[in-house]
Design a protein around this motif. Structure first.
Motif, mmCIF file in Angstrom:
data_model
loop_
_atom_site.group_PDB
_atom_site.id
_atom_site.type_symbol
_atom_site.label_atom_id
_atom_site.label_comp_id
_atom_site.label_asym_id
_atom_site.label_seq_id
_atom_site.Cartn_x
_atom_site.Cartn_y
_atom_site.Cartn_z
ATOM 1 N N SER A 22 0.619 6.422 -2.360
ATOM 2 C CA SER A 22 -0.370 5.331 -2.300
ATOM 3 C C SER A 22 -0.084 4.257 -3.345
ATOM 4 O O SER A 22 -0.642 3.151 -3.277
ATOM 5 C CB SER A 22 -1.784 5.889 -2.494
ATOM 6 O OG SER A 22 -1.877 6.600 -3.722
ATOM 7 N N THR A 23 0.794 4.524 -4.294
ATOM 8 C CA THR A 23 1.158 3.545 -5.326
ATOM 9 C C THR A 23 1.769 2.280 -4.714
ATOM 10 O O THR A 23 1.628 1.182 -5.252
ATOM 11 C CB THR A 23 2.168 4.162 -6.321
ATOM 12 O OG1 THR A 23 1.613 5.347 -6.870
ATOM 13 C CG2 THR A 23 2.517 3.199 -7.435
ATOM 14 N N TYR A 55 -7.869 -0.963 -0.398
ATOM 15 C CA TYR A 55 -6.539 -0.954 -0.993
ATOM 16 C C TYR A 55 -5.491 -1.649 -0.134
ATOM 17 O O TYR A 55 -4.318 -1.729 -0.525
ATOM 18 C CB TYR A 55 -6.103 0.483 -1.275
ATOM 19 C CG TYR A 55 -7.019 1.191 -2.250
ATOM 20 C CD1 TYR A 55 -6.914 0.962 -3.624
ATOM 21 C CD2 TYR A 55 -8.001 2.069 -1.800
ATOM 22 C CE1 TYR A 55 -7.755 1.594 -4.526
ATOM 23 C CE2 TYR A 55 -8.849 2.720 -2.687
ATOM 24 C CZ TYR A 55 -8.726 2.467 -4.047
ATOM 25 O OH TYR A 55 -9.571 3.095 -4.930
ATOM 26 N N TYR A 56 -5.880 -2.130 1.040
ATOM 27 C CA TYR A 56 -4.930 -2.745 1.968
ATOM 28 C C TYR A 56 -5.475 -4.066 2.500
ATOM 29 O O TYR A 56 -6.689 -4.288 2.525
ATOM 30 C CB TYR A 56 -4.634 -1.796 3.133
ATOM 31 C CG TYR A 56 -3.790 -0.617 2.721
ATOM 32 C CD1 TYR A 56 -2.403 -0.687 2.762
ATOM 33 C CD2 TYR A 56 -4.380 0.557 2.260
ATOM 34 C CE1 TYR A 56 -1.621 0.389 2.361
ATOM 35 C CE2 TYR A 56 -3.599 1.637 1.855
ATOM 36 C CZ TYR A 56 -2.222 1.539 1.905
ATOM 37 O OH TYR A 56 -1.445 2.583 1.495
ATOM 38 N N SER A 77 1.019 0.424 -2.152
ATOM 39 C CA SER A 77 0.090 -0.658 -1.811
ATOM 40 C C SER A 77 -0.548 -1.280 -3.046
ATOM 41 O O SER A 77 -1.161 -2.351 -2.959
ATOM 42 C CB SER A 77 -1.002 -0.131 -0.873
ATOM 43 O OG SER A 77 -1.815 0.827 -1.531
ATOM 44 N N HIS A 78 -0.415 -0.624 -4.193
ATOM 45 C CA HIS A 78 -0.932 -1.170 -5.448
ATOM 46 C C HIS A 78 -0.051 -2.314 -5.944
ATOM 47 O O HIS A 78 -0.510 -3.197 -6.683
ATOM 48 C CB HIS A 78 -0.999 -0.062 -6.508
ATOM 49 C CG HIS A 78 -1.611 -0.467 -7.802
ATOM 50 N ND1 HIS A 78 -2.927 -0.869 -7.919
ATOM 51 C CD2 HIS A 78 -1.081 -0.560 -9.057
ATOM 52 C CE1 HIS A 78 -3.188 -1.174 -9.179
ATOM 53 N NE2 HIS A 78 -2.083 -0.999 -9.892
ATOM 54 N N HIS A 79 1.217 -2.324 -5.499
ATOM 55 C CA HIS A 79 2.178 -3.324 -5.967
ATOM 56 C C HIS A 79 2.593 -4.318 -4.882
ATOM 57 O O HIS A 79 3.114 -5.387 -5.199
ATOM 58 C CB HIS A 79 3.426 -2.622 -6.508
ATOM 59 C CG HIS A 79 3.159 -1.792 -7.728
ATOM 60 N ND1 HIS A 79 3.085 -2.326 -8.997
ATOM 61 C CD2 HIS A 79 2.919 -0.454 -7.863
ATOM 62 C CE1 HIS A 79 2.823 -1.363 -9.867
ATOM 63 N NE2 HIS A 79 2.730 -0.214 -9.202
#
Length: 304
Positions: free
Chosen positions: A215-216, A245-246, A218-220
């Motif tokens: 899931s990291t 998150y998206y 989508s954080h970047h």
């Protein structure tokens, strides 16, 4: 004159149902049911979607070990524990078929055409599709396997083909897909289509692997998420928390109790999802502006 994707989608249901009506399902069922022992199934491009689905069908129906494998991998792996190889190909004559048959296994070909020296599992196609991305040529063999070999009534195919499909999402480049074995045919179609048509960057996540750091991404990077929702507790967790998150979360929700029927259903929906993505990009799945590199490598026939 080439036919665009929207016309090919309009003809999709007609082509599938026509093939179901014309295919000799008694012969098809007889050949498939005779396959015993550990079996490998292979396909390239759109046919890799078919080979994956077939491997699952044979595992269920024939109670055999059945593994989907890339044609090139057959050269490098030890085949001594396998008995059969089934090659899936719409035309039946690509180099992947030749490669997959270059061994001592019992050889089967799932195709609309016949080939000498192998056992042919043939389906009928009278209205040939001309399209860069396989639509009916992918869905037809899937439909035959589901309707005629798994003993599901043809009406389940008709019900799915009549399903409505609307998708709403941001126009982004990256599409992360949460999938697993039960939805792998659908995610394979998405991955293959987005890549081959150049309409997006697909990243397939195993649903449980996603719990362990994936899931990291989508954080970047700004991306959309495609959730192939089988309604497990894990799916319910994702359904409840991933939206923020998206850019967009596209949810394909389980409709049928049977996993293999649901995988077919998700694959069908995925075709229309890819059409929607192509429309947003103002691109055509049937008439693709492909790289000049394609013509330089597509007809490769050397050692792999």
């Amino acid at each position: 004159m080439k036919i665009g994707m929207n016309e090919n989608f309009m003809k999709l249901q007609e082509r599938v149902l026509d093939s179901l009506e014309r295919t000799d399902w008694i012969k098809t069922k007889s050949i498939l049911s005779s396959i015993k022992g550990p079996t490998l199934v292979s396909g390239v491009g759109g046919s890799a979607v078919v080979s994956l689905f077939l491997s699952k069908v044979l595992s269920i129906k024939n109670s055999i070990i059945c593994e989907n494998v890339a044609a090139r991998d057959l050269i490098y792996r030890n085949l001594v524990c396998f008995k059969n190889i089934i090659s899936c190909s719409y035309s039946g004559n690509n180099y992947g078929v030749v490669t997959s048959f270059d061994n001592n296994l019992n050889k089967y070909l799932l195709s609309k055409n016949l080939q000498n020296g192998v056992t042919n599992i043939r389906y009928s196609v009278t209205n040939t599709e001309e399209s860069f991305i396989s639509l009916s040529s992918t869905l037809i063999p899937l439909s035959i396997l589901l309707a005629y070999y798994l003993d599901n009534d043809i009406h389940i195919i008709e019900d799915i083909l009549n399903h409505t499909h609307d998708f709403y999402f941001d126009d982004l480049d990256i599409y992360e897909v949460l999938s697993g074995y039960d939805t792998s045919t659908a995610s394979k179609f998405i991955e293959s289509t987005l890549s081959e048509a150049g309409i997006g960057i697909p990243i397939i996540h195993d649903k449980y692997d996603y719990c362990h750091g994936r899931s990291t991404l989508s954080h970047h990077y700004n991306s959309n998420l495609i959730l192939l929702n089988s309604d497990s507790e894990l799916d319910q967790l994702y359904d409840s928390i991933v939206d923020k998150y998206y850019g967009s979360v596209i949810k394909l929700n389980r409709k049928y109790d049977d996993d293999i029927v649901n995988d077919y259903y998700f694959t069908y929906l995925s075709m229309y999802l890819c059409q929607s993505i192509a429309n947003k990009k103002k691109k055509d799945l049937s008439i693709v502006d492909y790289s000049p590199l394609v013509k330089k490598i597509y007809y490769f026939k050397g050692k792999m």
